[in-house]
Design a protein around this motif. Structure first.
Motif, short mmCIF file in Angstrom:
data_model
loop_
_atom_site.label_atom_id
_atom_site.label_comp_id
_atom_site.label_asym_id
_atom_site.label_seq_id
_atom_site.Cartn_x
_atom_site.Cartn_y
_atom_site.Cartn_z
N ASN A 72 0.86 -1.18 0.00
CA ASN A 72 0.00 0.00 0.00
C ASN A 72 0.89 1.23 0.00
O ASN A 72 2.03 1.18 0.46
CB ASN A 72 -0.90 0.01 1.24
N ALA A 73 0.38 2.34 -0.49
CA ALA A 73 1.15 3.58 -0.47
C ALA A 73 1.41 4.00 0.97
O ALA A 73 0.54 3.86 1.83
CB ALA A 73 0.39 4.69 -1.21
N GLY A 74 2.61 4.47 1.23
CA GLY A 74 2.93 4.94 2.57
C GLY A 74 4.43 5.02 2.80
O GLY A 74 5.23 4.64 1.95
N THR A 75 4.78 5.50 3.98
CA THR A 75 6.17 5.59 4.39
C THR A 75 6.49 4.38 5.25
O THR A 75 5.81 4.12 6.24
CB THR A 75 6.44 6.90 5.16
N TYR A 76 7.51 3.65 4.86
CA TYR A 76 7.91 2.41 5.53
C TYR A 76 9.29 2.58 6.16
O TYR A 76 10.11 3.34 5.66
CB TYR A 76 7.99 1.26 4.52
N THR A 77 9.53 1.83 7.23
CA THR A 77 10.88 1.67 7.75
C THR A 77 11.43 0.42 7.08
O THR A 77 10.81 -0.65 7.15
CB THR A 77 10.88 1.49 9.28
N TRP A 78 12.56 0.56 6.42
CA TRP A 78 13.17 -0.52 5.63
C TRP A 78 14.50 -0.87 6.28
O TRP A 78 15.33 0.01 6.51
CB TRP A 78 13.35 -0.03 4.21
N GLN A 79 14.71 -2.16 6.57
CA GLN A 79 15.92 -2.60 7.25
C GLN A 79 16.50 -3.86 6.60
O GLN A 79 15.77 -4.63 5.98
CB GLN A 79 15.62 -2.94 8.72
N VAL A 80 17.80 -4.05 6.81
CA VAL A 80 18.47 -5.29 6.42
C VAL A 80 19.54 -5.59 7.47
O VAL A 80 20.14 -4.67 8.05
CB VAL A 80 19.10 -5.20 5.00
N LYS A 81 19.77 -6.88 7.74
CA LYS A 81 20.80 -7.32 8.68
C LYS A 81 21.02 -8.81 8.51
O LYS A 81 20.23 -9.51 7.87
CB LYS A 81 20.42 -7.01 10.12
N ILE A 82 22.11 -9.31 9.09
CA ILE A 82 22.29 -10.75 9.26
C ILE A 82 22.42 -11.01 10.75
O ILE A 82 22.89 -10.16 11.50
CB ILE A 82 23.51 -11.33 8.50
N THR A 83 21.97 -12.18 11.17
CA THR A 83 22.01 -12.56 12.59
C THR A 83 22.61 -13.96 12.71
O THR A 83 22.17 -14.87 12.00
CB THR A 83 20.60 -12.54 13.19
N HIS A 84 23.60 -14.11 13.61
CA HIS A 84 24.19 -15.42 13.86
C HIS A 84 23.14 -16.27 14.55
O HIS A 84 22.57 -15.88 15.58
CB HIS A 84 25.44 -15.29 14.74
N ASN A 85 22.84 -17.44 13.99
CA ASN A 85 21.74 -18.27 14.51
C ASN A 85 22.01 -18.83 15.89
O ASN A 85 21.07 -19.09 16.63
CB ASN A 85 21.44 -19.40 13.53
N THR A 86 23.27 -19.03 16.27
CA THR A 86 23.58 -19.58 17.59
C THR A 86 23.70 -18.49 18.64
O THR A 86 23.14 -18.60 19.72
CB THR A 86 24.89 -20.39 17.54
N TYR A 87 24.43 -17.42 18.35
CA TYR A 87 24.73 -16.39 19.34
C TYR A 87 23.78 -15.20 19.32
O TYR A 87 23.77 -14.41 20.26
CB TYR A 87 26.17 -15.89 19.16
N GLY A 88 23.01 -15.04 18.24
CA GLY A 88 22.07 -13.93 18.15
C GLY A 88 22.70 -12.59 17.83
O GLY A 88 22.02 -11.56 17.84
N THR A 89 23.99 -12.57 17.52
CA THR A 89 24.69 -11.34 17.19
C THR A 89 24.28 -10.88 15.80
O THR A 89 24.25 -11.67 14.86
CB THR A 89 26.22 -11.56 17.23
N SER A 90 23.99 -9.57 15.65
CA SER A 90 23.60 -9.01 14.35
C SER A 90 24.74 -8.20 13.76
O SER A 90 25.49 -7.55 14.49
CB SER A 90 22.37 -8.11 14.50
N TYR A 91 24.83 -8.24 12.42
CA TYR A 91 25.86 -7.52 11.69
C TYR A 91 25.23 -6.88 10.46
O TYR A 91 24.18 -7.33 9.99
CB TYR A 91 26.97 -8.47 11.20
N GLY A 92 25.92 -5.91 9.90
CA GLY A 92 25.48 -5.32 8.64
C GLY A 92 24.12 -4.70 8.72
O GLY A 92 23.33 -4.77 7.78
#
Length: 145
Positions: free
Chosen positions: A61-81
């Motif tokens: 739908n038309a609108g303003t969105y928050t757009w994000q990207v990241k990777i997350t380590h599946n074991t430790y839960g640490t996010s990068y990028g």
């Protein structure tokens, strides 16, 4: 298992499958939509390491969105990028693609939103290193107001 229970179980699986098909391609309303993929990443990639992609077609739908990207380590839960921006999108169908690109000992995440007619919008993370080899989940996220 009784015949009735078997029939009920099969009918439930069919209904769940149909619901997944309709929900996956449905419009993004207030809330969030994601595109994701789990991949193995090496702590020391080379520029010859393969990229990993996740994509989907989506109606927005038309609108303003928050757009994000990241990777997350599946074991430790640490996010990068991690990268994030707010973007106005016109109503319509989009091809939403996210990827992880390796280089010498580093990675970078990219996402694009391409309308059925028009130019793509791009989101890119900074270049980053990961602490451990392992399974990571690449996640692109669109959050509606």
């Amino acid at each position: 298992m009784s015949r009735q229970k078997l029939i009920t179980r099969i009918a439930g699986m069919i209904a769940a499958g149909i619901a997944m098909v309709f929900l996956a391609g449905g419009p993004a309303h207030a809330g969030t939509a994601t595109v994701d993929r789990t991949v193995f990443l090496s702590k020391f990639p080379s520029k010859y390491s393969p990229s990993a992609f996740a994509d989907r077609d989506i109606w927005l739908n038309a609108g303003t969105y928050t757009w994000q990207v990241k990777i997350t380590h599946n074991t430790y839960g640490t996010s990068y990028g991690n990268a994030s921006t707010r973007i106005y999108l016109a109503a319509g169908n989009y091809r939403w693609s996210c990827e992880i690109n390796p280089d010498e000992d580093v990675y970078q995440n990219f996402c694009s939103l391409t309308p059925s007619s028009g130019e793509a919008a791009w989101l890119a993370s900074s270049v980053y290193k990961i602490d451990n080899s392992g399974d990571y989940t690449l996640t692109g996220l669109l959050a509606a107001p």
